[in-house]
Design a protein around this motif. Structure first.
Motif, short mmCIF file in Angstrom:
data_model
loop_
_atom_site.label_atom_id
_atom_site.label_comp_id
_atom_site.label_asym_id
_atom_site.label_seq_id
_atom_site.Cartn_x
_atom_site.Cartn_y
_atom_site.Cartn_z
N THR A 44 52.31 0.67 9.79
CA THR A 44 52.10 1.85 8.95
C THR A 44 51.55 1.39 7.62
O THR A 44 52.11 0.51 6.98
CB THR A 44 53.43 2.61 8.73
OG1 THR A 44 53.97 2.99 9.99
CG2 THR A 44 53.21 3.85 7.87
N ILE A 45 50.44 1.98 7.20
CA ILE A 45 49.81 1.66 5.93
C ILE A 45 49.78 2.93 5.09
O ILE A 45 49.27 3.96 5.54
CB ILE A 45 48.38 1.12 6.13
CG1 ILE A 45 48.41 -0.14 6.98
CG2 ILE A 45 47.71 0.87 4.79
CD1 ILE A 45 47.07 -0.60 7.45
N THR A 46 50.34 2.85 3.90
CA THR A 46 50.28 3.96 2.96
C THR A 46 49.58 3.46 1.70
O THR A 46 49.77 2.32 1.31
CB THR A 46 51.68 4.48 2.59
OG1 THR A 46 52.44 3.42 2.04
CG2 THR A 46 52.39 5.04 3.78
N TYR A 47 48.78 4.32 1.09
CA TYR A 47 48.07 3.92 -0.12
C TYR A 47 47.93 5.10 -1.06
O TYR A 47 48.02 6.26 -0.65
CB TYR A 47 46.69 3.34 0.21
CG TYR A 47 45.71 4.33 0.78
CD1 TYR A 47 44.85 5.03 -0.05
CD2 TYR A 47 45.64 4.58 2.15
CE1 TYR A 47 43.94 5.93 0.46
CE2 TYR A 47 44.74 5.47 2.67
CZ TYR A 47 43.89 6.15 1.82
OH TYR A 47 43.00 7.06 2.32
N GLN A 48 47.73 4.78 -2.34
CA GLN A 48 47.41 5.79 -3.34
C GLN A 48 46.59 5.15 -4.44
O GLN A 48 46.77 3.99 -4.76
CB GLN A 48 48.65 6.47 -3.91
CG GLN A 48 49.57 5.59 -4.69
CD GLN A 48 50.86 5.31 -3.94
OE1 GLN A 48 51.05 5.83 -2.85
NE2 GLN A 48 51.70 4.50 -4.47
N VAL A 49 45.67 5.93 -4.98
CA VAL A 49 44.82 5.47 -6.07
C VAL A 49 45.50 5.88 -7.36
O VAL A 49 45.79 7.05 -7.57
CB VAL A 49 43.40 6.08 -5.98
CG1 VAL A 49 42.53 5.54 -7.09
CG2 VAL A 49 42.79 5.77 -4.62
N GLY A 50 45.77 4.90 -8.23
CA GLY A 50 46.52 5.18 -9.44
C GLY A 50 45.66 5.37 -10.68
O GLY A 50 46.08 6.00 -11.63
N ASP A 51 44.43 4.84 -10.66
CA ASP A 51 43.62 4.92 -11.86
C ASP A 51 42.16 4.73 -11.50
O ASP A 51 41.83 4.02 -10.55
CB ASP A 51 44.05 3.84 -12.86
CG ASP A 51 43.48 4.04 -14.24
OD1 ASP A 51 43.06 5.17 -14.55
OD2 ASP A 51 43.45 3.06 -15.01
N GLY A 52 41.28 5.36 -12.25
CA GLY A 52 39.85 5.13 -12.11
C GLY A 52 39.08 6.28 -11.50
O GLY A 52 39.43 6.76 -10.43
N GLY A 53 38.05 6.69 -12.19
CA GLY A 53 37.12 7.69 -11.66
C GLY A 53 37.80 8.97 -11.22
O GLY A 53 38.63 9.53 -11.92
N HIS A 54 37.45 9.40 -10.02
CA HIS A 54 38.01 10.62 -9.46
C HIS A 54 39.25 10.34 -8.61
O HIS A 54 39.65 11.16 -7.79
CB HIS A 54 36.97 11.36 -8.61
CG HIS A 54 35.81 11.86 -9.40
ND1 HIS A 54 35.91 12.88 -10.30
CD2 HIS A 54 34.52 11.44 -9.45
CE1 HIS A 54 34.74 13.10 -10.85
NE2 HIS A 54 33.87 12.23 -10.36
N LEU A 55 39.83 9.14 -8.77
CA LEU A 55 41.02 8.74 -8.01
C LEU A 55 40.80 8.84 -6.51
O LEU A 55 41.62 9.39 -5.78
CB LEU A 55 42.24 9.57 -8.43
CG LEU A 55 42.65 9.51 -9.89
CD1 LEU A 55 43.83 10.42 -10.16
CD2 LEU A 55 42.99 8.09 -10.30
N ASP A 56 39.68 8.30 -6.03
CA ASP A 56 39.38 8.35 -4.61
C ASP A 56 38.81 7.03 -4.12
O ASP A 56 38.12 6.33 -4.86
CB ASP A 56 38.41 9.48 -4.29
CG ASP A 56 37.10 9.34 -5.05
OD1 ASP A 56 37.05 8.57 -6.01
OD2 ASP A 56 36.13 10.01 -4.67
#
Length: 191
Positions: A44-56
């Motif tokens: 199982t891989i979970t991820y989130q963008v925390g900073d930068g641009g449009h957060l994508d």
């Protein structure tokens, strides 16, 4: 008592392997990571963008034969879970190739649950409960890391807004003071 300890040790050592990472993706780059899995293992891989641009970011995962298992484009968070059908090296990548200006900070967890062969003769309910608790604990840890990341982003936004309000208030005070000074000088000259 000895059997109880043996079940706990075997279950905890074989049930959940977890790693957490935070990476910075410069503009127009792609970072790939590898997991060695045996047939029947769960990842199982979970991820989130925390900073930068449009957060994508873009996310892709490939099996050992380089066949695409899943992909998502321009997502700020995501979870992907699967059971390995083949033994070998599974590759998952985070891409910031769509951005030419902003770098992204990505936090992700890779949880691997190693399958323990079951001879089918006896299933211990305690071992089953321990496995379920370990999976639940991993899910709680993921949620907590997501909440911490979101709190940091929202705190940064609130601090930025606070700075803007402060400087706008100072500007308004200066303009107001200037107007009062101008009108008092004008009033004195008229009288």
């Amino acid at each position: 008592m000895r059997t109880f300890l043996a079940v706990i040790i075997i279950s905890l050592s074989a049930v959940c392997l977890s790693t957490a990472y935070t990476i910075t993706l410069p503009p127009s780059t792609k970072e790939c990571f590898f997991e060695e899995l045996h047939q029947g293992d769960k990842l199982t891989i979970t991820y989130q963008v925390g900073d930068g641009g449009h957060l994508d970011v873009d996310f892709t995962i490939f099996d050992p034969n380089d066949h695409l298992l899943d992909s998502s484009e321009r997502q700020s968070t995501g979870t992907f879970s699967f059971n390995a059908e083949l033994a070998g090296r599974y590759t998952y990548c985070f891409s910031n190739e769509m951005s030419t200006v902003s770098e992204k900070v990505v936090s992700f967890n890779a949880h691997g649950i190693v399958s323990v062969p079951d001879d089918g003769s006896h299933t211990d309910p305690l071992e089953k409960e321990i496995r379920e608790l370990a999976e639940g604990l991993a899910a709680i840890k993921d949620e907590q890391e997501y909440i911490v990341m979101r709190e940091r982003v929202h705190r940064d936004t609130a601090e930025s807004t606070n700075d803007r309000v402060k400087w706008w208030s100072i500007f308004q005070f200066i303009v107001l003071f200037g107007n009062i000074t101008k009108y008092s000088i004008y009033s004195e000259n008229e009288i």
